[in-house]
Scaffold this motif. Structure first.
Motif, PDB file in Angstrom:
ATOM      1  N   GLY A   1      -7.007   7.620   4.673  1.00 58.19           N
ATOM      2  CA  GLY A   1      -5.622   7.749   4.237  1.00 58.19           C
ATOM      3  C   GLY A   1      -4.813   8.770   5.002  1.00 58.19           C
ATOM      4  O   GLY A   1      -3.785   9.237   4.515  1.00 58.19           O
TER       5      GLY A   1
ATOM      6  N   THR B   1      -0.716   4.558  -0.496  1.00 56.27           N
ATOM      7  CA  THR B   1      -1.632   5.694  -0.579  1.00 56.27           C
ATOM      8  C   THR B   1      -2.121   6.188   0.773  1.00 56.27           C
ATOM      9  O   THR B   1      -3.107   6.895   0.850  1.00 56.27           O
TER      10      THR B   1
ATOM     11  N   ASN C   1       0.842  -1.194   0.000  1.00 56.52           N
ATOM     12  CA  ASN C   1       0.000   0.000   0.000  1.00 56.52           C
ATOM     13  C   ASN C   1       0.879   1.247   0.000  1.00 56.52           C
ATOM     14  O   ASN C   1       1.798   1.368   0.806  1.00 56.52           O
TER      15      ASN C   1
ATOM     16  N   LYS D   1     -11.448   4.829   1.493  1.00 57.00           N
ATOM     17  CA  LYS D   1     -10.593   3.862   0.796  1.00 57.00           C
ATOM     18  C   LYS D   1     -11.388   2.615   0.410  1.00 57.00           C
ATOM     19  O   LYS D   1     -12.216   2.130   1.193  1.00 57.00           O
TER      20      LYS D   1
ATOM     21  N   LEU E   1      -7.243   3.205  -3.474  1.00 50.17           N
ATOM     22  CA  LEU E   1      -7.656   4.591  -3.695  1.00 50.17           C
ATOM     23  C   LEU E   1      -8.978   4.859  -2.981  1.00 50.17           C
ATOM     24  O   LEU E   1      -9.551   3.969  -2.344  1.00 50.17           O
TER      25      LEU E   1
END
Length: 347
Positions: free
Chosen positions: A118, A112, A110, A265, A235
């Motif tokens: 996030g 992001t 990961n 997410k 994302l």
């Protein structure tokens, strides 16, 4: 005089030889498994390479309620209090948090940010956030260090992992982050299908086709497929759960953008069958509810992600037979070896 000097030299040598032996531990490098169909780039930082000793320490800390800086009496939390292996290192129920617990699986790939919005940059930072959060472990880092320093077992374990018996919180972060990076799930039926070791049933294959087509269930844009075996893009999307937004911890809280209101997410779908409850607020308790939502419960708003192609119809409008086939495919993502791997269990 020469005799005296010789006697003195012998005494010095005896004293030196009587000093306690110094341990100079050299940690054993650990090679993270790299499934051929996973992304080639991971997020292991240069200042925290993975080692056998670091993993062992991190695993012990992950399960130890003494990480709270207090003794292990009832009511004191550890990382494992909210991240259960049998539930994909998810909670498997309501944890009483503002957002539901996210699974700890394949996070070494990961890049992001972590959490539903996030806001946490790295796994090391995630440890700090969890330990200090008033709704999670709720501890003072200085108190944690002082408490663990006084234990009989931890100073030597830190020395073996990081070269010093002096415990620091940054090394606590590093050790737990190493353990979490080691939580690799890549042996589900779907993985064996990707490797040519197993075959999907007719219903499972039909569900996979629904998963991967816009005219079907249209899941692949956010969760990938054979070409994105993490089963998430990592994302953030507004997926049409709501049409009014008042959550102060959505993606907009991080970006400051109005267009990120209601966005979260896309979690991995690996081991999704054992990762209930679902969505950022845990509003769905079964996979059937999730499938029903995407089929006919999607809400339109100016913030909805453009990839929600069927929003004007309220969802993808699956038949009951198609729903059953999609669920059959989602069940192929369960990795029993991972969920029962004793190397990840309480030491």
């Amino acid at each position: 005089m020469k005799l005296i000097k010789n006697i003195a030299l012998v005494c010095v040598l005896v004293l030196v030889s009587c000093k306690p032996e110094q341990n100079h531990y050299v940690p054993t490098p650990y090679e993270l498994p790299q499934p051929a169909y996973f992304p080639s780039r991971n997020n292991i930082p240069a200042d925290n390479p993975m080692t056998e000793e670091g993993l062992a320490l991190g695993r012990k800390l992950f399960y130890d309620a003494r990480l709270s800086g207090r003794d292990g009496t009832d009511g004191i939390r550890s990382c494992a209090s909210c991240h259960h292996q049998e539930n994909n290192f998810d909670f498997g129920g309501s944890a009483g948090l503002h957002h539901s617990v996210m699974p700890l699986v394949n996070l070494a790939w990961n890049h992001t940010g972590l959490g539903w919005n996030g806001s946490v940059a790295t796994l090391e930072d995630m440890v700090l956030a969890a330990v200090t959060s008033p709704v999670e472990i709720n501890a003072d880092t200085n108190q944690v260090v002082k408490y663990l320093q006084k234990t009989d077992d931890y100073p030597e374990l830190f020395e073996k992992a990081f070269g010093s018996r002096e415990i620091t919180f940054i090394n606590i972060q590093r050790a737990i982050a190493q353990f979490v990076r080691s939580l690799v799930s890549a042996d589900s039926k779907f993985d064996r299908y990707l490797r040519g070791e197993d075959e999907l049933t007719e219903d499972e294959m039909a569900g996979y086709e629904l998963f991967c087509t816009e005219e079907g269930a249209d899941c692949f844009h956010c969760h990938g497929g054979g070409g994105l075996a993490l089963m998430t893009t990592n994302l953030f999307y507004n997926n049409g759960l709501d049409d009014e937004f008042n959550d102060p911890e959505d993606r907009a809280a991080v970006t400051g953008s109005h267009w990120d209101r209601g966005a979260y997410k896309a979690p991995t779908l690996r081991n999704i069958a054992v990762s209930a409850p679902y969505m950022h607020d845990g509003r769905f308790t079964t996979l059937d509810e999730v499938i029903d939502f995407y089929s006919e419960g999607v809400k339109d708003s100016e913030n909805i992600n453009p990839l929600m192609h069927h929003v004007m119809d309220g969802g993808v409008q699956l038949t009951d037979i198609e729903k059953a086939k999609l669920k059959a495919f989602l069940n192929t993502l369960t990795d029993d070896e991972f969920l029962n791997n004793t190397e990840f269990s309480r030491p």
